[in-house]
Design an enzyme around this catalytic site. Structure first.
Site, PDB file in Angstrom:
ATOM      1  N   GLY A 149      48.925  14.749  -7.005  1.00  0.00           N
ATOM      2  CA  GLY A 149      49.807  15.463  -7.908  1.00  0.00           C
ATOM      3  C   GLY A 149      50.870  16.286  -7.211  1.00  0.00           C
ATOM      4  O   GLY A 149      51.426  15.895  -6.181  1.00  0.00           O
ATOM      5  N   TYR A 187      42.289  26.873 -19.981  1.00  0.00           N
ATOM      6  CA  TYR A 187      43.358  26.635 -19.001  1.00  0.00           C
ATOM      7  C   TYR A 187      44.471  27.669 -19.162  1.00  0.00           C
ATOM      8  O   TYR A 187      44.913  28.292 -18.179  1.00  0.00           O
ATOM      9  CB  TYR A 187      43.915  25.225 -19.176  1.00  0.00           C
ATOM     10  N   GLY A 242      50.775  19.086  -5.472  1.00  0.00           N
ATOM     11  CA  GLY A 242      50.493  19.541  -4.114  1.00  0.00           C
ATOM     12  C   GLY A 242      50.818  18.488  -3.067  1.00  0.00           C
ATOM     13  O   GLY A 242      51.418  18.802  -2.024  1.00  0.00           O
ATOM     14  N   SER A 245      51.831  28.226 -15.243  1.00  0.00           N
ATOM     15  CA  SER A 245      52.156  27.270 -16.308  1.00  0.00           C
ATOM     16  C   SER A 245      52.852  28.005 -17.437  1.00  0.00           C
ATOM     17  O   SER A 245      52.627  29.204 -17.663  1.00  0.00           O
ATOM     18  CB  SER A 245      50.877  26.611 -16.834  1.00  0.00           C
ATOM     19  N   GLY A 268      44.988  22.290  -3.070  1.00  0.00           N
ATOM     20  CA  GLY A 268      45.096  21.155  -3.979  1.00  0.00           C
ATOM     21  C   GLY A 268      46.175  20.190  -3.552  1.00  0.00           C
ATOM     22  O   GLY A 268      47.006  19.760  -4.363  1.00  0.00           O
TER      23      GLY A 268
END
Length: 277
Positions: A21, A173, A23, A150, A17
């Site tokens: 963002g 998520y 990454g 997260s 990724g």
């Protein structure tokens, strides 16, 4: 605390990724520290763009790209095979790719194999990729696996793992991120004598990323707030033997209580083996 990190020269780092963002910004930071970068993305145009950006930032840094859609486990396997064939070493694997809450949080989506999409991309894909790359990581040891998790974590309902009843994007998520942390603890224990460490972190709260904005949330902090703790886990010599931990930014912290439930972890591991078989 001092959050300066050392050079990453002579280290080969794979970042999933990496086209936008966190990454992308971690890749640019590591380029400045001299790392050899293996950049993953699912869009060829964006992947070439970030590779060009890295090369412009650090012209002497080797950069190679790997294209795959991690919503398809067959593509995960194919990418891992390409990496094993092409790369002589892998010092750090950063499992960063993730799908957020979604623009429509009530719409349940599925992966190529028919699994709930967030569970598939945020959890199953990094599990499979890590497993496939373990021989190269072990051969390159000391090596590190950094799982970008997260602070948003929700317990897995083993009677409805794929959220076929009462779907919600936030719950999907948060469950996927807790699953990632649970597997982090298990893999770290499995690899304790291998000189491959496995840690998870919450990089920062509501960073200003496309994923946050697309989920309809208001960013709280800039991406740099998440880059620094992520790069610390990648490069800090003081963490070379630290494994099986969950960090909130720079601080080792407790995860959701289900992460310490041995029965739940055993059930998740068995389910994961079955789904990836």
């Amino acid at each position: 605390m001092d959050t300066e990190t050392p050079s990453a020269r002579n280290k080969t780092v794979l970042i999933t990724g990496s086209t936008q963002g966190l990454g992308r910004h971690v890749a640019l930071d590591l380029a400045g520290k001299g790392a050899t970068l293996l950049l993953h993305g699912r869009d060829r145009g964006r992947l070439d763009q970030v590779a060009a950006e890295v090369r412009a930032t650090a012209p002497d840094v080797p950069v190679r790209t790997y294209l795959a859609d991690l919503a398809d486990l067959d593509q995960v396997l194919a990418m891992a095979a390409r990496i094993l064939d092409a790369e002589s070493r892998l010092d750090i694997l950063v499992n960063n790719v993730a799908i957020g809450f979604g623009t429509d949080r009530t719409r349940r989506e599925v992966s190529h194999q028919g699994h709930e999409l967030r569970f598939a991309v945020n959890y199953l894909a990094p599990c499979l990729l890590t497993r496939e790359l373990l021989p190269l990581l072990t051969a390159s040891s000391p090596a590190r696996v950094v799982n970008v998790a997260s602070i948003g974590q929700a317990p897995i309902d083993f009677d409805d793992v794929m959220l076929e009843r009462g779907y919600g994007g936030v719950d999907a998520y948060c469950r996927s991120k807790l699953a990632m942390i649970m597997s982090t603890f298990d893999l770290a224990a499995e690899l304790v004598d291998s000189r491959v460490t496995v840690n998870a972190l919450h990089p920062a709260h509501l960073m200003d990323t496309p994923g946050v904005r697309e989920s309809g949330l208001t960013p709280d902090v800039g991406i740099d707030e998440g880059v620094r703790p992520t790069v610390r886990l990648i490069t800090d010599p003081a963490l070379e033997t630290v494994t099986g931990k969950y960090f909130e930014q720079f601080t080792e912290s407790p995860a959701h209580e289900q992460a310490y439930d041995s029965t739940a972890r055993t059930r998740l591991a068995a389910l994961t083996r079955s789904l990836l078989a």
